[in-house]
Design a protein around this motif. Structure first.
Motif, PDB file in Angstrom:
ATOM      1  N   THR A 167     128.563  90.692  59.651  1.00  0.00           N
ATOM      2  CA  THR A 167     128.524  91.334  61.294  1.00  0.00           C
ATOM      3  C   THR A 167     128.812  90.424  62.315  1.00  0.00           C
ATOM      4  O   THR A 167     129.483  90.316  63.207  1.00  0.00           O
TER       5      THR A 167
ATOM      6  N   VAL B 196     130.822 102.119  57.811  1.00  0.00           N
ATOM      7  CA  VAL B 196     130.277 101.635  59.230  1.00  0.00           C
ATOM      8  C   VAL B 196     131.401 100.931  60.104  1.00  0.00           C
ATOM      9  O   VAL B 196     131.025 100.503  61.146  1.00  0.00           O
ATOM     10  N   ALA B 197     132.540 100.645  59.525  1.00  0.00           N
ATOM     11  CA  ALA B 197     133.549  99.949  60.140  1.00  0.00           C
ATOM     12  C   ALA B 197     135.021 100.324  59.426  1.00  0.00           C
ATOM     13  O   ALA B 197     135.209 100.733  58.363  1.00  0.00           O
TER      14      ALA B 197
ATOM     15  N   GLY C 132     123.462  90.489  59.228  1.00  0.00           N
ATOM     16  CA  GLY C 132     124.159  89.545  58.349  1.00  0.00           C
ATOM     17  C   GLY C 132     125.292  88.924  58.806  1.00  0.00           C
ATOM     18  O   GLY C 132     125.770  89.169  59.872  1.00  0.00           O
TER      19      GLY C 132
ATOM     20  N   SER D  42     134.477  98.124  64.265  1.00  0.00           N
ATOM     21  CA  SER D  42     133.341  99.179  64.486  1.00  0.00           C
ATOM     22  C   SER D  42     132.982  99.759  65.794  1.00  0.00           C
ATOM     23  O   SER D  42     132.013 100.033  66.099  1.00  0.00           O
TER      24      SER D  42
ATOM     25  N   GLY E  96     125.305 102.992  61.849  1.00  0.00           N
ATOM     26  CA  GLY E  96     126.165 104.101  62.291  1.00  0.00           C
ATOM     27  C   GLY E  96     127.188 104.198  61.380  1.00  0.00           C
ATOM     28  O   GLY E  96     128.229 103.298  61.398  1.00  0.00           O
TER      29      GLY E  96
ATOM     30  N   THR F 201     124.034  94.096  54.143  1.00  0.00           N
ATOM     31  CA  THR F 201     122.771  93.548  54.534  1.00  0.00           C
ATOM     32  C   THR F 201     121.636  94.791  54.394  1.00  0.00           C
ATOM     33  O   THR F 201     120.442  94.264  53.956  1.00  0.00           O
TER      34      THR F 201
ATOM     35  N   ALA G 248     130.126  87.276  62.017  1.00  0.00           N
ATOM     36  CA  ALA G 248     131.593  86.499  62.025  1.00  0.00           C
ATOM     37  C   ALA G 248     132.514  87.504  62.817  1.00  0.00           C
ATOM     38  O   ALA G 248     133.187  87.345  63.385  1.00  0.00           O
TER      39      ALA G 248
ATOM     40  N   ASP H  69     131.895  90.603  64.539  1.00  0.00           N
ATOM     41  CA  ASP H  69     131.640  91.374  65.774  1.00  0.00           C
ATOM     42  C   ASP H  69     131.245  90.165  66.770  1.00  0.00           C
ATOM     43  O   ASP H  69     131.573  90.551  68.092  1.00  0.00           O
TER      44      ASP H  69
ATOM     45  N   ARG I 202     120.761  95.765  50.923  1.00  0.00           N
ATOM     46  CA  ARG I 202     119.809  94.449  50.348  1.00  0.00           C
ATOM     47  C   ARG I 202     118.604  94.886  50.677  1.00  0.00           C
ATOM     48  O   ARG I 202     117.346  94.638  49.977  1.00  0.00           O
TER      49      ARG I 202
ATOM     50  N   LEU J 258     128.965  80.628  59.151  1.00  0.00           N
ATOM     51  CA  LEU J 258     129.225  81.000  60.655  1.00  0.00           C
ATOM     52  C   LEU J 258     129.484  79.941  61.313  1.00  0.00           C
ATOM     53  O   LEU J 258     129.159  78.829  61.343  1.00  0.00           O
TER      54      LEU J 258
ATOM     55  N   ARG K  85     134.790  99.859  55.433  1.00  0.00           N
ATOM     56  CA  ARG K  85     133.659  99.107  55.204  1.00  0.00           C
ATOM     57  C   ARG K  85     132.491 100.202  55.125  1.00  0.00           C
ATOM     58  O   ARG K  85     131.973 100.668  55.685  1.00  0.00           O
TER      59      ARG K  85
ATOM     60  N   GLY L  63     137.147  95.684  59.624  1.00  0.00           N
ATOM     61  CA  GLY L  63     135.963  95.342  60.411  1.00  0.00           C
ATOM     62  C   GLY L  63     135.733  95.960  61.683  1.00  0.00           C
ATOM     63  O   GLY L  63     134.836  95.616  62.653  1.00  0.00           O
TER      64      GLY L  63
HETATM   65  N1  LIG Z   1     128.384 100.883  62.364  1.00  0.00           N
HETATM   66  C1  LIG Z   1     127.406 100.201  62.386  1.00  0.00           C
HETATM   67  O1  LIG Z   1     126.167 100.473  62.732  1.00  0.00           O
HETATM   68  C2  LIG Z   1     127.279  98.490  62.194  1.00  0.00           C
HETATM   69  C3  LIG Z   1     126.452  97.802  62.207  1.00  0.00           C
HETATM   70  C4  LIG Z   1     126.543  96.356  62.119  1.00  0.00           C
HETATM   71  C5  LIG Z   1     127.787  95.981  61.517  1.00  0.00           C
HETATM   72  N2  LIG Z   1     128.917  97.007  61.352  1.00  0.00           N
HETATM   73  C6  LIG Z   1     130.042  96.218  61.009  1.00  0.00           C
HETATM   74  O2  LIG Z   1     129.884  95.985  59.617  1.00  0.00           O
HETATM   75  C7  LIG Z   1     130.693  95.061  59.188  1.00  0.00           C
HETATM   76  C8  LIG Z   1     130.213  94.098  58.452  1.00  0.00           C
HETATM   77  O3  LIG Z   1     129.203  94.527  57.523  1.00  0.00           O
HETATM   78  P1  LIG Z   1     129.192  94.094  55.853  1.00  0.00           P
HETATM   79  O4  LIG Z   1     128.365  94.791  55.249  1.00  0.00           O
HETATM   80  O5  LIG Z   1     130.433  93.745  55.778  1.00  0.00           O
HETATM   81  O6  LIG Z   1     128.297  92.650  56.106  1.00  0.00           O
HETATM   82  P2  LIG Z   1     126.943  92.231  56.636  1.00  0.00           P
HETATM   83  O7  LIG Z   1     126.102  93.078  56.015  1.00  0.00           O
HETATM   84  O8  LIG Z   1     126.970  91.953  58.055  1.00  0.00           O
HETATM   85  O9  LIG Z   1     126.768  90.707  55.874  1.00  0.00           O
HETATM   86  C9  LIG Z   1     126.875  90.470  54.572  1.00  0.00           C
HETATM   87  C10 LIG Z   1     127.638  89.134  54.189  1.00  0.00           C
HETATM   88  O10 LIG Z   1     128.300  88.605  54.904  1.00  0.00           O
HETATM   89  C11 LIG Z   1     129.387  88.199  54.359  1.00  0.00           C
HETATM   90  N3  LIG Z   1     130.532  87.617  54.895  1.00  0.00           N
HETATM   91  C12 LIG Z   1     131.476  88.486  55.001  1.00  0.00           C
HETATM   92  N4  LIG Z   1     132.367  88.013  55.932  1.00  0.00           N
HETATM   93  C13 LIG Z   1     131.668  86.815  56.221  1.00  0.00           C
HETATM   94  C14 LIG Z   1     132.397  85.911  57.184  1.00  0.00           C
HETATM   95  N5  LIG Z   1     133.629  85.903  57.626  1.00  0.00           N
HETATM   96  N6  LIG Z   1     131.723  84.586  57.275  1.00  0.00           N
HETATM   97  C15 LIG Z   1     130.247  84.531  56.707  1.00  0.00           C
HETATM   98  N7  LIG Z   1     129.826  85.627  55.902  1.00  0.00           N
HETATM   99  C16 LIG Z   1     130.690  86.446  55.526  1.00  0.00           C
HETATM  100  C17 LIG Z   1     128.597  87.458  53.005  1.00  0.00           C
HETATM  101  O11 LIG Z   1     129.418  87.988  52.035  1.00  0.00           O
HETATM  102  P3  LIG Z   1     129.188  87.530  50.437  1.00  0.00           P
HETATM  103  O12 LIG Z   1     128.131  88.141  49.927  1.00  0.00           O
HETATM  104  O13 LIG Z   1     130.576  87.940  49.873  1.00  0.00           O
HETATM  105  O14 LIG Z   1     129.216  85.864  50.396  1.00  0.00           O
HETATM  106  C18 LIG Z   1     127.310  88.517  52.998  1.00  0.00           C
HETATM  107  O15 LIG Z   1     126.791  88.891  51.879  1.00  0.00           O
HETATM  108  C19 LIG Z   1     131.352  94.512  60.323  1.00  0.00           C
HETATM  109  O16 LIG Z   1     132.892  95.233  60.427  1.00  0.00           O
HETATM  110  C20 LIG Z   1     130.655  95.057  61.482  1.00  0.00           C
HETATM  111  O17 LIG Z   1     131.459  95.326  62.735  1.00  0.00           O
HETATM  112  C21 LIG Z   1     128.764  98.135  61.537  1.00  0.00           C
END
Ligand SMILES: NC(=O)c1ccc[n+]([C@@H]2O[C@H](COP(=O)([O-])OP(=O)(O)OCC3O[C@@H](n4cnc5c(N)ncnc54)[C@H](OP(=O)(O)O)[C@@H]3O)[C@@H](O)[C@H]2O)c1
Length: 298
Positions: A126, A91-92, A123, A98, A84, A228, A128, A130, A231, A155, A254, A96
């Motif tokens: 997310t 996405v956020a 991933g 969202s 979304g 995620t 960590a 959310d 990837r 995590l 993000r 972070g």
């Molecule tokens: N709008 C939507 O549809 C939607 C859906 C899901 C999530 N979200 C938001 O997306 C954000 C997260 O997405 P993203 O792309 O950053 O990550 P993600 O795809 O959820 O996860 C990817 C990865 O998590 C990492 N990571 C980041 N912070 C971390 C932590 N505190 N502990 C452990 N691992 C961690 C790792 O990073 P490294 O590769 O650097 O090691 C890894 O590669 C959040 O703010 C969430 O609220 C939005």
């Protein structure tokens, strides 16, 4: 004679049928014959179709969900992702947040996709940020198995999914770190994937889907976040993507999709798309296995 509009079946009548289809696919219910008296028709080459008169909302929802509903019982893993995002592709927020990028219609749709999937994958970022429940609480239907992709074991075991017992949870990591993971969250909540890490280019997501398939989890919903979902697409693992664009501008947030650069427009992905309105949001349904027939070519 025109049917009385109040007697025309709608989404309330359609959704239980969708859940029946999924229960049969999972082998939780005896296969049903979709005969001439049934509200659904089924054909080996065309899949499911609505029979009779339905209201517009039900027809549109059926159309949107048909690719998921048509999954055969013993198919190879089939993956659908969602993001979304804002008009500017986030996405956020940068921090972070969202909750919520999209409107309530998309939230319900997200829960429907969970209910129709065998497992939902998120991933570590997310999980960590959310601390999500990943349940189907906004719709009827069983919760999927919740899979947290955490190869670095970063995590905290205090996340809700590890203790709420609302649904099965699997922390997915490389098999070499499974014992370490088990010490944190318990062996029953660990999926040690042989060959998940250590490959060039990061995580081996085919190894992950094979490990999930071995547990009978074949229809997989990759719910986020941007890293995620990207990837999975980069490794050619995603079959479909629901990209819901909300009329909001987040600004330096993000990012959603982050894929390798293309040298020229002719090299860009142009998946076959369908468009659905969801309140004020627009859902793009991307078939990542098919190209737009009219894609411009030099
Ligand atoms: N709008 C939507 O549809 C939607 C859906 C899901 C999530 N979200 C938001 O997306 C954000 C997260 O997405 P993203 O792309 O950053 O990550 P993600 O795809 O959820 O996860 C990817 C990865 O998590 C990492 N990571 C980041 N912070 C971390 C932590 N505190 N502990 C452990 N691992 C961690 C790792 O990073 P490294 O590769 O650097 O090691 C890894 O590669 C959040 O703010 C969430 O609220 C939005």
């Amino acid at each position: 004679m025109m049917p009385n509009p109040s007697s025309i079946p709608g989404i309330d009548a359609l959704w239980p049928l969708c859940l029946d289809i999924v229960a049969q696919r999972r082998g939780h219910a005896a296969p049903q014959q979709w005969d001439a008296h049934s509200p659904l028709a089924w054909d080996a080459s065309q899949g499911f179709a609505l029979r009779g008169v339905w209201d517009d909302g039900a027809v549109e929802l059926f159309d949107l969900l048909k690719p998921v509903l048509d999954r055969p019982r013993k198919s190879k893993p089939w993956l659908i992702g969602q993001l979304g995002q804002s008009l500017d592709g986030c996405v956020a927020t940068h921090g972070g947040d969202s909750n919520y990028v999209n409107g309530p219609e998309v939230l319900v749709h997200l829960h429907r996709l969970r209910a129709l999937s065998d497992a939902v994958i998120v991933g570590a970022g997310t999980a960590a940020i959310d601390d999500p429940q990943l349940t189907t609480r906004h719709v009827a239907g069983a919760h999927p198995v919740r899979v947290l992709l955490d190869p670095e074991l970063g995590l905290p075991p205090t996340l809700r999914v590890f203790s709420d017992r609302q649904a099965a949870t699997l922390l997915a990591c490389d098999a070499t770190r499974a014992a370490e993971a088990a010490n944190r969250v318990g062996a029953d909540q660990v999926l040690g994937v042989r060959g998940l890490t250590g490959v060039e280019g990061g995580l081996n997501l085919r190894a992950l889907t094979a490990a999930l398939e071995a547990r009978g989890l074949r229809v997989l919903f990759v719910e986020g976040g941007g890293v995620t979902v990207s990837r999975f697409i980069a490794q050619g693992c995603l079959d479909r993507l629901h990209l819901s664009v909300a009329p909001v501008i987040i600004g330096a947030g993000r990012p959603g999709l982050q894929l390798p650069r293309s040298a020229a427009m002719v090299d860009c992905m142009r998946p076959s798309v369908r468009i659905f309105r969801m309140g004020f949001d627009v859902l793009w349904d991307l078939d990542l296995r098919a190209e737009q027939p009219e894609a411009p070519r030099s």
